[in-house]
Scaffold this motif. Sequence first.
Motif, PDB file in Angstrom:
ATOM      1  N   SER A   7     -13.074  27.531  31.672  1.00  0.00           N
ATOM      2  CA  SER A   7     -13.248  27.637  33.118  1.00  0.00           C
ATOM      3  C   SER A   7     -14.230  28.735  33.468  1.00  0.00           C
ATOM      4  O   SER A   7     -15.001  28.615  34.407  1.00  0.00           O
ATOM      5  CB  SER A   7     -11.910  27.944  33.789  1.00  0.00           C
ATOM      6  OG  SER A   7     -10.963  27.009  33.376  1.00  0.00           O
ATOM      7  N   ASP A  10     -17.643  27.471  33.307  1.00  0.00           N
ATOM      8  CA  ASP A  10     -17.906  26.618  34.464  1.00  0.00           C
ATOM      9  C   ASP A  10     -18.093  27.438  35.733  1.00  0.00           C
ATOM     10  O   ASP A  10     -18.956  27.139  36.545  1.00  0.00           O
ATOM     11  CB  ASP A  10     -16.751  25.651  34.695  1.00  0.00           C
ATOM     12  CG  ASP A  10     -16.694  24.590  33.614  1.00  0.00           C
ATOM     13  OD1 ASP A  10     -15.656  23.953  33.491  1.00  0.00           O
ATOM     14  OD2 ASP A  10     -17.697  24.431  32.892  1.00  0.00           O
ATOM     15  N   LYS A  13     -21.470  28.985  36.030  1.00  0.00           N
ATOM     16  CA  LYS A  13     -22.460  27.959  36.363  1.00  0.00           C
ATOM     17  C   LYS A  13     -22.295  27.484  37.811  1.00  0.00           C
ATOM     18  O   LYS A  13     -23.265  27.380  38.565  1.00  0.00           O
ATOM     19  CB  LYS A  13     -22.320  26.777  35.399  1.00  0.00           C
ATOM     20  CG  LYS A  13     -23.532  25.851  35.450  1.00  0.00           C
ATOM     21  CD  LYS A  13     -23.378  24.666  34.504  1.00  0.00           C
ATOM     22  CE  LYS A  13     -22.976  23.442  35.284  1.00  0.00           C
ATOM     23  NZ  LYS A  13     -21.953  22.620  34.691  1.00  0.00           N
ATOM     24  N   ASN A  14     -21.055  27.215  38.190  1.00  0.00           N
ATOM     25  CA  ASN A  14     -20.806  26.731  39.556  1.00  0.00           C
ATOM     26  C   ASN A  14     -21.303  27.732  40.596  1.00  0.00           C
ATOM     27  O   ASN A  14     -21.919  27.355  41.597  1.00  0.00           O
ATOM     28  CB  ASN A  14     -19.313  26.484  39.774  1.00  0.00           C
ATOM     29  CG  ASN A  14     -18.804  25.319  38.940  1.00  0.00           C
ATOM     30  OD1 ASN A  14     -19.592  24.562  38.387  1.00  0.00           O
ATOM     31  ND2 ASN A  14     -17.494  25.191  38.853  1.00  0.00           N
ATOM     32  N   GLY A 245     -13.000  24.063  40.929  1.00  0.00           N
ATOM     33  CA  GLY A 245     -12.532  22.725  40.593  1.00  0.00           C
ATOM     34  C   GLY A 245     -11.556  22.213  41.636  1.00  0.00           C
ATOM     35  O   GLY A 245     -11.036  22.974  42.446  1.00  0.00           O
TER      36      GLY A 245
END
Length: 269
Positions: A7, A10, A13-14, A245
């Motif tokens: 996570s 991610d 990056k997010n 997410g």
Amino acid sequence: MNRVIMSEIDIVKNLQVIRDKIQKAVQKRPAELKFQPRLVAVSKTKPKELVIAAYNAGQRHFGENYVQELFDKGNDPELVESCPDIHWHFIGHLQRNKVNKVLAVPGLYLVETVDTEKLASTLNSAWEKKEKSEKLKVMVQVNTSGEEEKNGCSPEETTSLVKHVLESCKSLELVGLMTIGMYGYDTSKGPNPDFVCLKKVRSSVCESLNLNIESLELSMGMSDDFEQAIELGSSNIRVGSLIFGARQKKVSISESGITEGVQNVKLDQ
Ligand SMILES: *Cc1c(COP(=O)(O)O)cnc(C)c1O
């Protein structure tokens, strides 16, 4: 552990993708709106590890909309130690008997959801008792869509609520207006009516009370519509699922008959 590490990657990056999109949206705005919008990472329902991961990726403003969850995360020893400069935004419905719990969160930065005079007065006197040198930052939440299940004062009531905060709540600092808006608006149909409405409300409040328009921020825009909100002048966007997410859903889509992103937010109110 593995899950958290995944996570973390991610989230970095997010956040980068969102920051790039924010910059692009800022470039599209008219010249007078070139200020930098603030990104509030909405971490509701997500574990503290993800908050810490986002903090380590440079994120400082976080939003929660459940009092107990904000209290628990905000007071968590590991989180407090890892995130000394965290800025918490409370973005959920606030009952007056929960005010002290919200104010007991270290790093509380802004309460975005003041929607009645009574709540403003309760926050004001509770903050006064703390004898802090700074005022408590608040926003007035406006129900721009007129949906009954939404909190927020009506556009017509906003001027008198703002006046109450400015004149009778000396421990509060009013920084702006906030709206949640209708879910699932199709942006191909033109500017989101909720965002347009919030801007209009700000203009009329500022005109009636003789305030400078720059003195009131606009908190509007979430995962689905933050770019458009920025183009329309938002200074505070609240983005959850695009960073952390999708959240757990509480009823099935077939039961509710509404689309995914819509339902996802709606149930968390
Ligand atoms: C959950 C929530 C958000 C974030 O919604 P996403 O669609 O996940 O970005 C923003 N504002 C409020 C008030 C919320 O409750």
